[in-house]
Design a protein around this motif. Structure first.
Motif, short mmCIF file in Angstrom:
data_model
loop_
_atom_site.label_atom_id
_atom_site.label_comp_id
_atom_site.label_asym_id
_atom_site.label_seq_id
_atom_site.Cartn_x
_atom_site.Cartn_y
_atom_site.Cartn_z
N ASN A 127 0.28 8.47 8.03
CA ASN A 127 0.13 7.42 7.02
C ASN A 127 0.85 7.80 5.73
N VAL A 128 0.79 9.08 5.35
CA VAL A 128 1.51 9.54 4.16
C VAL A 128 3.01 9.34 4.33
N VAL A 129 3.53 9.66 5.52
CA VAL A 129 4.95 9.45 5.79
C VAL A 129 5.29 7.97 5.69
N ALA A 130 4.39 7.08 6.19
CA ALA A 130 4.62 5.64 6.08
C ALA A 130 4.66 5.21 4.62
N TYR A 131 3.79 5.79 3.81
CA TYR A 131 3.78 5.47 2.38
C TYR A 131 5.09 5.91 1.72
N ILE A 132 5.57 7.10 2.08
CA ILE A 132 6.84 7.60 1.53
C ILE A 132 7.99 6.68 1.91
N LYS A 133 7.98 6.20 3.16
CA LYS A 133 9.04 5.28 3.61
C LYS A 133 9.00 3.98 2.81
N GLU A 134 7.80 3.46 2.62
CA GLU A 134 7.67 2.19 1.89
C GLU A 134 8.14 2.34 0.44
N GLU A 135 7.73 3.45 -0.20
CA GLU A 135 8.14 3.67 -1.59
C GLU A 135 9.65 3.92 -1.69
N SER A 136 10.22 4.59 -0.68
CA SER A 136 11.65 4.88 -0.71
C SER A 136 12.48 3.61 -0.55
N SER A 137 11.93 2.62 0.12
CA SER A 137 12.69 1.39 0.35
C SER A 137 12.69 0.46 -0.85
N LYS A 138 11.82 0.74 -1.81
CA LYS A 138 11.78 -0.11 -3.01
C LYS A 138 13.00 0.18 -3.88
N PRO A 139 13.62 -0.85 -4.46
CA PRO A 139 14.77 -0.62 -5.34
C PRO A 139 14.32 0.07 -6.62
N ALA A 140 15.20 0.92 -7.13
CA ALA A 140 14.90 1.62 -8.38
C ALA A 140 14.81 0.61 -9.52
N GLU A 141 13.85 0.84 -10.42
CA GLU A 141 13.69 -0.06 -11.55
C GLU A 141 14.88 0.06 -12.49
N ALA A 142 15.46 -1.10 -12.81
CA ALA A 142 16.61 -1.11 -13.71
C ALA A 142 16.15 -0.85 -15.13
N ALA A 143 16.92 -0.04 -15.82
CA ALA A 143 16.60 0.25 -17.22
C ALA A 143 16.75 -1.01 -18.05
N VAL A 144 15.76 -1.31 -18.90
CA VAL A 144 15.79 -2.50 -19.74
C VAL A 144 16.61 -2.21 -20.98
#
Length: 396
Positions: A109-126
């Motif tokens: 489950n931890v590995v699944a969480y890492i995968k999900e977080e890794s797939s999120k785009p990096a937040e663009a600097a405002v």
């Protein structure tokens, strides 16, 4: 036929939706496990005590990650190239073995969480909002250095002319002195002329340093004879006498300024003022590791219970549930690496020891929470838990 295809498509869609829901649920459970055990030393985006975990499943693979989380040191001892590389890169701080505290499902489950977080785009600097009107009319000025060679030709000409004028002036002065000396003849050696300002300057230019060193009369004091040691009656150097007179004037001014009119602070007053300023600075700069603290150990049951809860959530992964020490040192004995009083422990928790794997907690815990954890740690003294780690540091 069409009905069969429609039914197959529907079944496939439901299967995919179900798989997505299961994967999302795995990630949700994985986040709980990660927050409880891993976020002390790891972050998705950046290195902390351990490496950043973004896309680590692509670099290492799921099977390797599960084995590493279960017992990283087994892989290191077995000579696994990736495990050894991570171990050496991060100051050889061993990762706690979770094989006994987490199930394989928890780790998956931890590995699944890492995968999900890794797939999120990096937040663009405002980007900061700026006044477009001012930006278009008055662009920010930038300082640029200009070398001498880039200056306009007229500036170069002015410098050359100024140099020629200075050189001609020096030549003129030297020629006039020579003519003046020739016209005076031997009269320049008269004592009246030599003692005049013009005479002193003239003979200084001719190499006579008497104006600086004074006149050596080479006459012995008739009454100054001590054990065969005799003293010449020579002049003191004029520069020395001038400096002596300056010190007399300075001493009078110093006495009037500090002791008569009392318009200046003496050393004791300056020291007291600087200590007050330092105290104000230390109070304003709470992030100064050298700032003096005077906390007292908390002894009430509610504070210690709160400290225990915080310890189990944040510290037990490295120090053990009973403070017996695992990756981190044993907290139940009398030996300390960075001081064993409540203020030393408070600073160690607040600012951390990154070189040894201890992360700073000042951004995650409040001052009161850090004091509660520090007090709880001191309450563990002498509990002698099972499998306690050997002493480290100095005895307090």
């Amino acid at each position: 036929m069409k009905r069969r295809l429609s039914g197959l498509a529907l079944a496939t869609g439901l299967h995919l939706m179900g798989a997505t829901a299961v994967q999302a649920q795995d990630a949700v459970e994985g986040k709980k496990v990660f927050d409880a055990n891993c976020n002390v030393c790891h972050s998705i985006e950046s290195d902390v005590v351990g490496p950043a975990l973004k896309n680590v499943h692509e670099r290492r693979g799921d099977e390797w990650l599960v084995k590493f989380i279960q017992n990283s040191q087994e892989l290191v001892k077995a000579g696994d190239k990736d495990a050894v590389e991570v171990f050496e890169k991060f100051n050889k701080v061993p990762m706690p073995a979770f094989a006994g505290s987490l199930s394989e499902e928890d780790i998956t489950n931890v590995v699944a969480y890492i995968k999900e977080e890794s797939s999120k785009p990096a937040e663009a600097a405002v980007a900061p909002v700026t006044d477009q009107t001012n930006a278009s009319t008055t662009p920010p000025a930038t300082e640029q250095g200009v070398s001498f060679g880039e200056l306009p030709l007229i500036v170069h000409i002015i410098f050359i002319l100024a140099g020629i004028i200075v050189l001609l002036t020096i030549i003129t002065v030297v020629v006039q002195f020579r003519v003046f000396t020739t016209m005076l003849g031997d009269s320049i050696y008269d004592m009246d002329f030599r003692k005049s300002f013009a005479g002193r300057v003239l003979f200084l230019m001719r190499g006579d340093t008497t104006v600086m060193t004074g006149e050596a009369k080479d006459k012995l004091h008739s009454t100054h004879d001590f054990d065969g040691i005799q003293e010449y009656d020579n002049d003191l150097p004029p520069w020395w006498k001038a400096l002596f007179y300056v010190t007399i004037v300075f001493a009078v001014g110093y006495m009037l300024h500090y002791h008569v009119f009392r318009t200046g602070a003496l050393q004791t007053e300056e020291y007291e003022m600087e200590m007050e300023q330092a105290a104000l600075f230390a109070a304003q700069n709470a992030d100064d590791p050298n700032a003096e603290t005077n906390y007292e150990v908390l002894t009430d049951a509610s504070a210690l219970e709160s400290g225990k809860s915080l310890f189990n959530t944040n510290c037990a992964a490295c120090h053990g549930q009973e403070g017996q020490g695992t990756v981190g040192p044993n907290l139940t004995d009398e030996y300390w690496l960075h001081g064993g009083d409540v203020n030393a422990i408070f600073k160690t928790i607040k600012f951390g020891v990154p070189a040894k794997g201890m992360v700073p907690w000042q951004g995650k815990l409040t001052k009161d929470q850090i004091l509660e954890v520090s007090s709880y740690i001191l309450s563990l003294q002498g509990t002698n838990p099972a499998n306690a780690k050997e002493p480290q540091g100095e005895k307090e």
